[in-house]
Design an enzyme around this catalytic site. Structure first.
Site, mmCIF file in Angstrom:
data_model
loop_
_atom_site.group_PDB
_atom_site.id
_atom_site.type_symbol
_atom_site.label_atom_id
_atom_site.label_comp_id
_atom_site.label_asym_id
_atom_site.label_seq_id
_atom_site.Cartn_x
_atom_site.Cartn_y
_atom_site.Cartn_z
ATOM 1 N N GLN A 45 2.081 -6.237 -3.570
ATOM 2 C CA GLN A 45 2.330 -6.412 -2.183
ATOM 3 C C GLN A 45 3.914 -5.782 -1.854
ATOM 4 O O GLN A 45 3.930 -4.913 -2.603
ATOM 5 C CB GLN A 45 2.570 -8.050 -1.632
ATOM 6 C CG GLN A 45 1.213 -8.714 -1.417
ATOM 7 C CD GLN A 45 0.313 -8.995 -2.635
ATOM 8 O OE1 GLN A 45 1.078 -9.698 -3.573
ATOM 9 N NE2 GLN A 45 -0.807 -8.632 -2.970
ATOM 10 N N ASP A 69 0.687 -1.340 -0.018
ATOM 11 C CA ASP A 69 -0.196 0.037 -0.214
ATOM 12 C C ASP A 69 0.952 1.318 0.040
ATOM 13 O O ASP A 69 0.542 2.391 0.684
ATOM 14 C CB ASP A 69 -0.790 0.069 1.253
ATOM 15 C CG ASP A 69 -1.754 -1.348 1.224
ATOM 16 O OD1 ASP A 69 -1.982 -1.648 0.235
ATOM 17 O OD2 ASP A 69 -2.123 -1.530 2.446
ATOM 18 N N HIS A 101 -4.865 -1.806 -5.670
ATOM 19 C CA HIS A 101 -3.999 -0.546 -6.105
ATOM 20 C C HIS A 101 -4.908 0.587 -6.786
ATOM 21 O O HIS A 101 -5.756 0.226 -7.389
ATOM 22 C CB HIS A 101 -3.109 -0.981 -7.387
ATOM 23 C CG HIS A 101 -2.165 -2.180 -7.127
ATOM 24 N ND1 HIS A 101 -1.085 -2.801 -7.821
ATOM 25 C CD2 HIS A 101 -1.826 -2.754 -5.845
ATOM 26 C CE1 HIS A 101 -0.579 -3.331 -7.212
ATOM 27 N NE2 HIS A 101 -0.858 -3.613 -5.990
#
Ligand code: GDP
Ligand code: IMO
Ligand code: MG
Length: 428
Positions: free
Chosen positions: A223, A13, A41
């Site tokens: 990730q 993130d 995303h």
């Protein structure tokens, strides 16, 4: 544009979606190389906001080929939902391609993800419960089903029978959960397969043909480094290689064709799920809840509140090394505007020893106490800045100090979620 791997450098993130969307227009192709719909995303274009889970962030550019590579796991229903969403909004998916070798997330993977977490109790990983771990587990166990299997009913049925022979006893005898029949799964998966048929192809050939034609590829990591199965904070990780090396195995493009590695790094740290996080601040410690609330740190995939903390320089250096970063995009600098002073972790202490690199032993990392340096804040709105010089001098110094600590140049500085809210320092 030189082919580039874009990779998360922390616990996810970091703003990969935003930066990927920002630069994708300069590439001929964007390829996702690992992970599945555990990813979330965010792309913001004007007043439209998209949270992408399966589809690469190059999709906004009609001429850019968007590829879901062989290293990915795919939930066909989620992929179709995204395709429908884009087509409804007039964004074409004609250039979307899915590798026939990508693995298919099955309903029992999702059941098992939940069951394993429950079994772990207080030691749970805090997964997204999207079936990612069990799907990769079946891939390694060589009983997984791949996108190409969906295209031939006979093959699909035969392979599913083999998989269910191992999965059903687990569901039934260990967890007391309902089992599956081949017919039951075929009923939902085969109609989806028909809709996905036009998208499925040999993406390894497609990508290498593009390379031979001199075209450029952007590899979009999902990730992040500390969630990598090998290089992350195991066992509190995801089940794939998110680091830059995964880009070649997860796409079938040779290493010599990768020119740059762009690490996406938040100006502070967040983590969602369990596991150690040395610079974590509890919600109560976080004065005014600035990081959480101003940073809007709530998961795109699961809606969970993200754990927040100060920038961790030890991890930043580690990410530079493990991924071989050539450039960094520093994101969410604007979120720090509210602080009088800003802390940056430069080392850890544990049992009287000082660590300037990530300790290999899990127990040391879990008990690491951050050593902080404190830098002056700038206390003004920077969301309108478009050049580095427009930033207040304290913000410029903060960026330069992080650059020094990370050991890599910071080529982009993002000061807001929109494409426009980005300062390009060195990226060409
Ligand atoms: P990803 O998983 O790495 O793509 O990141 P996410 O999309 O899950 O989370 C990043 C969040 O931060 C999203 O809501 C983005 O719109 C937002 N974002 C990205 N860059 C910036 C920035 O520079 N400033 C602010 N305020 N928000 C940003
Ligand atoms: P993006 O691409 C943040 C975390 C989960 C959990 C661990 C394992 O948006 O940065 P999994 O479902 O993968 O088995 O969960 O990994 N996780 C993420 N955290 N961003 C992500 O993706 C994540 N994908 C998985 O919270 O701790
Ligand atoms: Mg995300």
């Amino acid at each position: 544009m030189a082919s580039t791997v874009l990779v998360g450098t922390q616990w996810g993130d970091e703003g990969k979606g935003k930066i990927c969307d920002l630069i994708a227009g300069d590439f001929d192709c964007v390829v996702r190389y690992q992970g599945g719909n555990n990813a979330g995303h965010t792309i913001v274009v004007g007043d439209r906001k998209y949270g992408l889970h399966q589809v690469p962030s190059g999709i906004m550019y009609p001429d850019c080929v968007s590829v879901i590579g062989n290293g990915c796991v795919v939930n066909p229903a989620v992929l179709l939902e995204e395709i429908d969403m884009f087509e409804r909004d007039g964004i074409t998916t004609a250039n979307l391609k899915v590798s026939g070798n990508a693995h298919v997330i099955m309903p029992y993977h999702i059941d098992l993800d939940g069951a394993y977490e429950e079994l772990l109790g207080k030691n749970n990983i805090g997964t997204t419960k999207r079936g990612i771990g069990p799907c990769y587990q079946d891939k390694m166990a060589r009983i997984g089903l791949r996108m190409q299997d969906l295209l031939d009913e006979g093959t699909f049925r035969a392979k599913l029978e083999v998989a269910l022979a191992r999965v059903n006893p687990q569901l039934d005898r260990i967890f007391g959960m309902p089992t599956y029949t081949v017919d039951q799964i075929c009923e939902t998966y085969l109609p989806m397969a028909e809709r996905l048929r036009p998208y499925i192809c040999e993406t390894g050939i497609l990508l290498n043909d593009l390379v031979e034609e001199g075209k450029s590829i952007l590899f979009e990591g999902a990730q992040a480094t500390l969630l990598d199965i090998d290089h992350g904070t195991y066992p509190f990780v995801t089940s794939s290689n998110c680091t830059a090396g995964g880009a070649v195995t997860g796409s079938g493009v040779g290493m010599k064709n990768v020119d740059r590695v762009l690490g996406i790094m938040k100006a502070y740290i967040t983590r969602v799920g369990s596991g150690p996080m040395p610079t974590e601040l509890s919600y109560e410690e976080e004065a005014g809840h600035t990081l959480t609330e101003v940073g809007a740190e709530y998961g795109v995939t699961t809606g969970r509140r993200r754990r927040c903390g100060w920038f961790d320089g030890v991890i930043a250096r580690y990410a530079t090394r493990v991924n071989g970063l050539t450039d960094i995009a520093l994101t969410k600098l604007d979120v720090l505007s509210a602080f009088d002073t800003i802390k940056v972790c430069v080392a850890y202490e544990c049992d009287g020893a000082r660590y300037t690199s990530v300790p290999e032993h899990q127990a040391v990392f879990a008990n690491a106490v951050p050593v902080y340096e404190e830098l002056p804040g700038w206390k003004c709105d920077i969301t309108g800045c478009r050049t580095f010089e427009e930033l207040p001098v304290e913000a410029q110094d903060y960026v330069r100090r992080l650059e020094e600590i990370a050991g890599c140049r910071i080529s982009f500085v993002a000061v807001g979620p929109d494409r426009e809210q980005t300062i390009n320092r060195f990226w060409k």
